[in-house]
Write a protein that holds these residues in place. Sequence first.
Motif, PDB file in Angstrom:
ATOM      1  N   GLN A 298      21.038  39.450  18.654  1.00  0.00           N
ATOM      2  CA  GLN A 298      20.721  38.617  19.831  1.00  0.00           C
ATOM      3  C   GLN A 298      20.632  37.131  19.470  1.00  0.00           C
ATOM      4  N   ILE A 299      20.098  36.837  18.286  1.00  0.00           N
ATOM      5  CA  ILE A 299      19.957  35.427  17.887  1.00  0.00           C
ATOM      6  C   ILE A 299      21.334  34.758  17.825  1.00  0.00           C
ATOM      7  N   ILE A 300      22.302  35.432  17.183  1.00  0.00           N
ATOM      8  CA  ILE A 300      23.641  34.833  17.065  1.00  0.00           C
ATOM      9  C   ILE A 300      24.354  34.848  18.429  1.00  0.00           C
ATOM     10  N   ILE A 301      24.128  35.903  19.229  1.00  0.00           N
ATOM     11  CA  ILE A 301      24.766  35.972  20.546  1.00  0.00           C
ATOM     12  C   ILE A 301      24.294  34.813  21.437  1.00  0.00           C
ATOM     13  N   TYR A 302      23.002  34.509  21.397  1.00  0.00           N
ATOM     14  CA  TYR A 302      22.515  33.372  22.202  1.00  0.00           C
ATOM     15  C   TYR A 302      23.070  32.046  21.682  1.00  0.00           C
ATOM     16  N   ASN A 303      23.413  32.025  20.385  1.00  0.00           N
ATOM     17  CA  ASN A 303      24.057  30.822  19.855  1.00  0.00           C
ATOM     18  C   ASN A 303      25.467  30.625  20.417  1.00  0.00           C
ATOM     19  N   ILE A 304      26.113  31.731  20.868  1.00  0.00           N
ATOM     20  CA  ILE A 304      27.399  31.598  21.565  1.00  0.00           C
ATOM     21  C   ILE A 304      27.181  30.760  22.824  1.00  0.00           C
ATOM     22  N   VAL A 305      26.101  31.100  23.555  1.00  0.00           N
ATOM     23  CA  VAL A 305      25.805  30.406  24.815  1.00  0.00           C
ATOM     24  C   VAL A 305      25.572  28.911  24.555  1.00  0.00           C
ATOM     25  N   ILE A 306      24.822  28.598  23.495  1.00  0.00           N
ATOM     26  CA  ILE A 306      24.559  27.187  23.160  1.00  0.00           C
ATOM     27  C   ILE A 306      25.878  26.455  22.898  1.00  0.00           C
ATOM     28  N   ALA A 307      26.761  27.084  22.106  1.00  0.00           N
ATOM     29  CA  ALA A 307      28.022  26.434  21.732  1.00  0.00           C
ATOM     30  C   ALA A 307      28.902  26.178  22.954  1.00  0.00           C
ATOM     31  N   VAL A 308      28.909  27.129  23.895  1.00  0.00           N
ATOM     32  CA  VAL A 308      29.678  26.947  25.130  1.00  0.00           C
ATOM     33  C   VAL A 308      29.182  25.687  25.854  1.00  0.00           C
ATOM     34  N   GLY A 309      27.868  25.534  25.897  1.00  0.00           N
ATOM     35  CA  GLY A 309      27.288  24.341  26.518  1.00  0.00           C
ATOM     36  C   GLY A 309      27.723  23.057  25.832  1.00  0.00           C
ATOM     37  N   VAL A 310      27.724  23.072  24.501  1.00  0.00           N
ATOM     38  CA  VAL A 310      28.088  21.860  23.742  1.00  0.00           C
ATOM     39  C   VAL A 310      29.555  21.483  23.995  1.00  0.00           C
ATOM     40  N   ILE A 311      30.446  22.481  23.980  1.00  0.00           N
ATOM     41  CA  ILE A 311      31.877  22.206  24.190  1.00  0.00           C
ATOM     42  C   ILE A 311      32.102  21.647  25.604  1.00  0.00           C
ATOM     43  N   LEU A 312      31.461  22.271  26.598  1.00  0.00           N
ATOM     44  CA  LEU A 312      31.668  21.823  27.987  1.00  0.00           C
ATOM     45  C   LEU A 312      31.038  20.451  28.239  1.00  0.00           C
ATOM     46  N   PHE A 313      29.988  20.136  27.492  1.00  0.00           N
ATOM     47  CA  PHE A 313      29.412  18.784  27.576  1.00  0.00           C
ATOM     48  C   PHE A 313      30.477  17.767  27.154  1.00  0.00           C
ATOM     49  N   GLY A 314      31.228  18.116  26.095  1.00  0.00           N
ATOM     50  CA  GLY A 314      32.313  17.233  25.637  1.00  0.00           C
ATOM     51  C   GLY A 314      33.389  17.083  26.692  1.00  0.00           C
ATOM     52  N   VAL A 315      33.757  18.207  27.336  1.00  0.00           N
ATOM     53  CA  VAL A 315      34.800  18.169  28.372  1.00  0.00           C
ATOM     54  C   VAL A 315      34.349  17.302  29.551  1.00  0.00           C
ATOM     55  N   ALA A 316      33.054  17.376  29.876  1.00  0.00           N
ATOM     56  CA  ALA A 316      32.531  16.655  31.045  1.00  0.00           C
ATOM     57  C   ALA A 316      32.604  15.133  30.885  1.00  0.00           C
ATOM     58  N   GLN A 317      32.683  14.648  29.641  1.00  0.00           N
ATOM     59  CA  GLN A 317      32.714  13.186  29.427  1.00  0.00           C
ATOM     60  C   GLN A 317      34.058  12.577  29.817  1.00  0.00           C
ATOM     61  N   MET A 318      35.152  13.387  29.699  1.00  0.00           N
ATOM     62  CA  MET A 318      36.501  12.941  30.075  1.00  0.00           C
ATOM     63  C   MET A 318      36.936  11.656  29.369  1.00  0.00           C
ATOM     64  N   ASN A 319      36.551  11.463  28.112  1.00  0.00           N
ATOM     65  CA  ASN A 319      37.182  10.387  27.339  1.00  0.00           C
ATOM     66  C   ASN A 319      37.713  10.989  26.031  1.00  0.00           C
ATOM     67  N   GLU A 320      38.567  10.225  25.360  1.00  0.00           N
ATOM     68  CA  GLU A 320      39.313  10.836  24.251  1.00  0.00           C
ATOM     69  C   GLU A 320      38.420  11.312  23.109  1.00  0.00           C
ATOM     70  N   ALA A 321      37.394  10.515  22.797  1.00  0.00           N
ATOM     71  CA  ALA A 321      36.515  10.900  21.675  1.00  0.00           C
ATOM     72  C   ALA A 321      35.843  12.242  21.948  1.00  0.00           C
TER      73      ALA A 321
END
Length: 496
Positions: A298-321
Amino acid sequence: MNNFLLLPIIIPFFFAMILMFGQKNLKYQRITTILGLIISIICAFALLFNVKENGPQTLTLGSWPAPFGITMVSDMLSALLVLTTLVIAFFIVWYGFGSIGKERERFFYYPGVMFILTGVNGAFTTGDIFNMFVFFEVLLMASYLLIVLGGEKSQLRESIKYILVNVISSALFVITVAYLYSVVGTLNMADISVKIAEINQPGIVTVIAVLFLLVFGMKAAIFPLYFWLPNAYAAPPIPVLALFGALLTKVGVYAIMRTYTLFFTHDLAFTHELLLVLAILTIIAGSIGALAHFDVKQIIIYNIVIAVGVILFGVAQMNEAALEGAVFYLVHDMIIKAALFMLIGIVIYITGTTNLRQMGGLMKNYPALGWFYLIAALGLAGVPPLSGFIGKLLIIQGGFEAGNTWSSIFILASSLVVLLSVIRIFIYAFWGEQGQVSNNINKTTYNIMFYPTVLLVFISILYGVGTEFVVPFIDDAAKLLSDPSIYTDAVLKGGN
């Protein structure tokens, strides 16, 4: 030459069909699967370098002119993800020789894995939004097999939830595609992008954007749609869990990434602000779960959820960096999650339990396992120079550039939660008094599980340390995401 981009989809599909025969012959099943994966990996490598040299490769089936036929597009993002998928699958299959169990191996386990790869690679490569739905169904049908394989009570219970959630989200997917088609009159993704730009994204298209976020968010496990994930993923055996954890949610993430950078780019104040808020809530939800549990899975599975959030945070910025960071982090997370699931699988094999409170003292007899786990854990948390660091750094840089200072600082702080959650496993399982140890540990089985795991950890280290070799590829992918015209020109005009 362009037919070449279909090979990473066709080869696993072809081998999946061959593997349907000779179920009882384990040697044949194992050798054929490994052979199929090696050929696919070689093709994916060749494709990656072809895309690097010649720009996005497109192929419209049946030689129709572009928006009419079904188009397959291999650009840098999809080529990277296809290669990563196949490499991870190779190590997971090898690892499974020691841990999946002969009964499961004899019951369509290998065809299931190959069909999942067909669906995942197809979803990454397609340039047609309805075709993406078709490939989602291919990978889901194979995952329904793998999640119940073995027929344990928990598997059967969780599989019902898993199937229900996916049937509902698939129905929504078709309805949303129909809405989109009724507005823009095309299913070709490049053409949709052009048509939405022409009508300047009216309100109805923004509604469709939110519906797509709902559909893909269910598959990617974003807040509040992640409720099905922790128990459903914990039910199947470790190799299946590693495959699901590394690949399946990432297809949903990829779909959000693609649609939100290619189609819905004209009302950022609404669509991407919503994505930003959901990404942060996803990270919070994942962090609470990762800290609350004492079950290693469960600890590693919940880390999947965290990582999804981090990646989508990057997508939401809409700049190249930020987009470069999101792509980098997506590939990193696929590799590191597979490695971590394989590592905890070995820990569970040695101790015979998933409960952290019953473990302890493994460092004495298994020092190498302990240190490799620590490296993977630090990589997940983003400690430099490991692979998690660069992606997160770029995402945060993009956040600052976009003016989202506080939420970027929050992403930084979330790394500490990730570190705490995975280091807890290290402290509980490897240090302290000798905990529970299983009686039937077979040295050969342990080695079969240990070698592929170590190699995968090494790949994750190389991915972090050798960043300068990887960056040109990631950079191409980020440029393509931040400038949709590169994609649309490649498809509609056939040029680079």
